[in-house]
Design a protein around this motif. Structure first.
Motif, PDB file in Angstrom:
ATOM      1  N   CYS A 149       0.832  -1.205   0.000  1.00  0.00           N
ATOM      2  CA  CYS A 149       0.000   0.000   0.000  1.00  0.00           C
ATOM      3  C   CYS A 149       0.866   1.255   0.000  1.00  0.00           C
ATOM      4  O   CYS A 149       2.004   1.247   0.480  1.00  0.00           O
ATOM      5  CB  CYS A 149      -0.899   0.016   1.238  1.00  0.00           C
ATOM      6  N   ASP A 150       0.277   2.322  -0.521  1.00  0.00           N
ATOM      7  CA  ASP A 150       0.943   3.621  -0.469  1.00  0.00           C
ATOM      8  C   ASP A 150       0.919   4.173   0.957  1.00  0.00           C
ATOM      9  O   ASP A 150       0.012   3.870   1.741  1.00  0.00           O
ATOM     10  CB  ASP A 150       0.225   4.627  -1.373  1.00  0.00           C
ATOM     11  N   ILE A 151       1.899   4.992   1.268  1.00  0.00           N
ATOM     12  CA  ILE A 151       1.847   5.821   2.467  1.00  0.00           C
ATOM     13  C   ILE A 151       2.318   7.217   2.080  1.00  0.00           C
ATOM     14  O   ILE A 151       2.741   7.449   0.945  1.00  0.00           O
ATOM     15  CB  ILE A 151       2.692   5.267   3.632  1.00  0.00           C
ATOM     16  N   GLY A 152       2.269   8.155   3.008  1.00  0.00           N
ATOM     17  CA  GLY A 152       2.649   9.522   2.711  1.00  0.00           C
ATOM     18  C   GLY A 152       3.904   9.950   3.434  1.00  0.00           C
ATOM     19  O   GLY A 152       4.159   9.531   4.563  1.00  0.00           O
ATOM     20  N   GLY A 153       4.683  10.775   2.767  1.00  0.00           N
ATOM     21  CA  GLY A 153       5.805  11.431   3.400  1.00  0.00           C
ATOM     22  C   GLY A 153       5.422  12.874   3.698  1.00  0.00           C
ATOM     23  O   GLY A 153       4.845  13.558   2.845  1.00  0.00           O
ATOM     24  N   PHE A 154       5.734  13.333   4.906  1.00  0.00           N
ATOM     25  CA  PHE A 154       5.351  14.683   5.334  1.00  0.00           C
ATOM     26  C   PHE A 154       6.624  15.445   5.689  1.00  0.00           C
ATOM     27  O   PHE A 154       7.315  15.103   6.659  1.00  0.00           O
ATOM     28  CB  PHE A 154       4.414  14.617   6.531  1.00  0.00           C
ATOM     29  N   ASN A 155       6.944  16.475   4.879  1.00  0.00           N
ATOM     30  CA  ASN A 155       8.215  17.179   4.997  1.00  0.00           C
ATOM     31  C   ASN A 155       9.354  16.158   5.006  1.00  0.00           C
ATOM     32  O   ASN A 155       9.257  15.112   4.377  1.00  0.00           O
ATOM     33  CB  ASN A 155       8.205  18.102   6.210  1.00  0.00           C
ATOM     34  N   LYS A 156      10.405  16.393   5.733  1.00  0.00           N
ATOM     35  CA  LYS A 156      11.552  15.490   5.676  1.00  0.00           C
ATOM     36  C   LYS A 156      11.635  14.562   6.889  1.00  0.00           C
ATOM     37  O   LYS A 156      12.508  13.687   6.918  1.00  0.00           O
ATOM     38  CB  LYS A 156      12.851  16.307   5.586  1.00  0.00           C
ATOM     39  N   ARG A 319       4.781   5.310  -3.164  1.00  0.00           N
ATOM     40  CA  ARG A 319       3.980   4.228  -3.746  1.00  0.00           C
ATOM     41  C   ARG A 319       4.403   2.849  -3.237  1.00  0.00           C
ATOM     42  O   ARG A 319       5.577   2.485  -3.290  1.00  0.00           O
ATOM     43  CB  ARG A 319       4.074   4.265  -5.266  1.00  0.00           C
ATOM     44  N   GLN A 320       3.413   2.113  -2.719  1.00  0.00           N
ATOM     45  CA  GLN A 320       3.546   0.717  -2.324  1.00  0.00           C
ATOM     46  C   GLN A 320       4.759   0.490  -1.424  1.00  0.00           C
ATOM     47  O   GLN A 320       5.566  -0.405  -1.637  1.00  0.00           O
ATOM     48  CB  GLN A 320       3.597  -0.173  -3.566  1.00  0.00           C
ATOM     49  N   GLU A 321       4.860   1.300  -0.372  1.00  0.00           N
ATOM     50  CA  GLU A 321       5.961   1.186   0.577  1.00  0.00           C
ATOM     51  C   GLU A 321       5.578   0.423   1.842  1.00  0.00           C
ATOM     52  O   GLU A 321       6.450   0.082   2.639  1.00  0.00           O
ATOM     53  CB  GLU A 321       6.467   2.579   0.963  1.00  0.00           C
ATOM     54  N   LEU A 322       4.298   0.163   2.041  1.00  0.00           N
ATOM     55  CA  LEU A 322       3.850  -0.545   3.239  1.00  0.00           C
ATOM     56  C   LEU A 322       3.366  -1.936   2.868  1.00  0.00           C
ATOM     57  O   LEU A 322       2.431  -2.092   2.079  1.00  0.00           O
ATOM     58  CB  LEU A 322       2.712   0.229   3.925  1.00  0.00           C
ATOM     59  N   CYS A 323       3.998  -2.959   3.438  1.00  0.00           N
ATOM     60  CA  CYS A 323       3.577  -4.348   3.237  1.00  0.00           C
ATOM     61  C   CYS A 323       2.668  -4.738   4.394  1.00  0.00           C
ATOM     62  O   CYS A 323       3.105  -4.788   5.544  1.00  0.00           O
ATOM     63  CB  CYS A 323       4.799  -5.257   3.190  1.00  0.00           C
ATOM     64  N   ILE A 324       1.385  -4.987   4.108  1.00  0.00           N
ATOM     65  CA  ILE A 324       0.413  -5.227   5.170  1.00  0.00           C
ATOM     66  C   ILE A 324      -0.497  -6.389   4.803  1.00  0.00           C
ATOM     67  O   ILE A 324      -0.779  -6.637   3.628  1.00  0.00           O
ATOM     68  CB  ILE A 324      -0.412  -3.945   5.446  1.00  0.00           C
ATOM     69  N   ARG A 325      -0.954  -7.124   5.809  1.00  0.00           N
ATOM     70  CA  ARG A 325      -1.802  -8.288   5.616  1.00  0.00           C
ATOM     71  C   ARG A 325      -3.260  -7.870   5.457  1.00  0.00           C
ATOM     72  O   ARG A 325      -3.777  -7.041   6.222  1.00  0.00           O
ATOM     73  CB  ARG A 325      -1.702  -9.229   6.814  1.00  0.00           C
TER      74      ARG A 325
END
Length: 336
Positions: A149-156, A319-325
């Motif tokens: 799944c995607d996740i978000g980056g917020f600032n650095k 994009r697709q940085e979280l591996c989740i069940r």
């Protein structure tokens, strides 16, 4: 009999002895106060489900804000097959942030995360089709499949799982006292959100400049939401009709400040009907990157937790940085 370890602060209790070197292992962290403390009455059932599936399980309670992040960042990934998080969206946010900050992320493999929702709203679990029943969610972890799944980056310096937001009512999650959450659950949010929504036209607007991949606009706004979820605060549909959790794009919803009760009603109707494109006061679009600037520091919330005050916020879809069940039969939950 299988083995499980209960870790409370610096104590470790080991139960069971019949283990072999071939046993799979789960490391589980839980928030004991999330969702009216529901985990306390379900912990034994969850561990039993894991052990019957052949997992040696280590269970650790969080000791306060930021603890789950540290645990996820530092646990021995090579020793465990799955890292399980049990708590609300805030606990999941900490776990995912800890996973993203790990030094071993560069080896091309991902920490496999299981999620047992135990909070008051559990927006991300709802989007993934993970059951709200904790025992059923535990069964998903041992019988389900991995998705990216995607996740978000917020600032650095931080990440968010499914929502970063500013403006009216977006601070309600982290400003609602824990005793109210424990007593009323999701109703505690509703009791505070609805009065705020009905008074939108009386609030002071935020003058915002927004730059995305292909657009720029500037105006006075009451609310801004950057999301990767089909519900926020337990309200389904307010992020739009076509949400894909794996496409590398955020859903962005910017709501202008209404000037009278009629405009407030138009906004509420559009949100409730998931019809965001036909209200002139709502700007809704998809993007992989967003820069939000304000003349004064703007307070943000990330996954229901305080995200700090910033004059400039840069948000990137990872994009697709979280591996989740997730359940095998819920693929439709990821897109739609």
């Amino acid at each position: 009999m299988y083995c499980y370890r209960i870790m409370l602060r610096h104590k470790e209790i080991i139960m069971g002895t019949e283990l072999t070197d071939g046993n799979r292992k789960i490391y589980m962290v839980f928030n004991p106060v999330a969702g009216m403390g529901r985990i306390k009455n379900n912990l034994a059932d969850i561990v039993e489900i894991f052990t019957r599936a052949g997992y040696e399980t280590t269970v650790r309670a969080t000791g306060g804000r930021g603890n789950a992040l540290s645990i996820a960042r530092e646990f021995n990934r090579k020793e465990y097959d799955l890292f399980v998080c049990c708590g609300g969206d805030g606990t999941l946010d900490e776990v995912v942030s800890g996973v993203m900050e790990r030094n071993d992320r560069t080896d091309g493999e991902h920490v496999r995360v299981g999620y047992i929702p135990a909070g008051s709203t559990n927006d991300f679990a709802m989007s993934l089709g993970i059951p709200s029943d904790m025992s059923e969610a535990a069964k998903v972890i041992v019988n389900g499949r991995d998705v990216m799944c995607d996740i978000g980056g917020f600032n650095k310096d931080r990440h968010f799982v499914y929502v970063a937001a500013f403006g009216l009512f977006t601070d309600i999650s982290y400003t609602t006292p824990q005793d109210q959450k424990n007593m009323f659950g999701h109703s505690a949010y509703i009791m505070r959100v609805l009065p705020a929504l009905l008074k939108m036209n009386q609030m002071h607007p935020y003058h915002i400049r927004v730059t995305s991949d292909d657009r720029f606009f500037e105006d006075d706004y009451a609310v801004g939401m950057v999301t990767n979820s089909r519900s926020v605060g337990g309200f389904e549909g307010i992020t739009g009709k076509h949400v894909d959790l794996q496409d590398g794009l955020f859903e962005v919803t910017m709501i202008k400040m209404p000037t009278n009760p009629i405009e407030t009603n138009q906004i509420l109707q559009s949100l409730l009907q998931s019809d965001l494109g036909h209200c002139s006061l709502i700007t809704h679009f998809k993007t992989s990157k967003l820069v939000v600037e304000s003349e004064k520091e703007l307070s943000w919330t990330c996954d229901g937790e305080y995200g700090g005050a910033h004059e400039k916020a840069v948000l990137k879809a990872l994009r697709q940085e979280l591996c989740i069940r997730v359940p095998f039969d819920k693929n439709e939950k990821l897109q739609g």
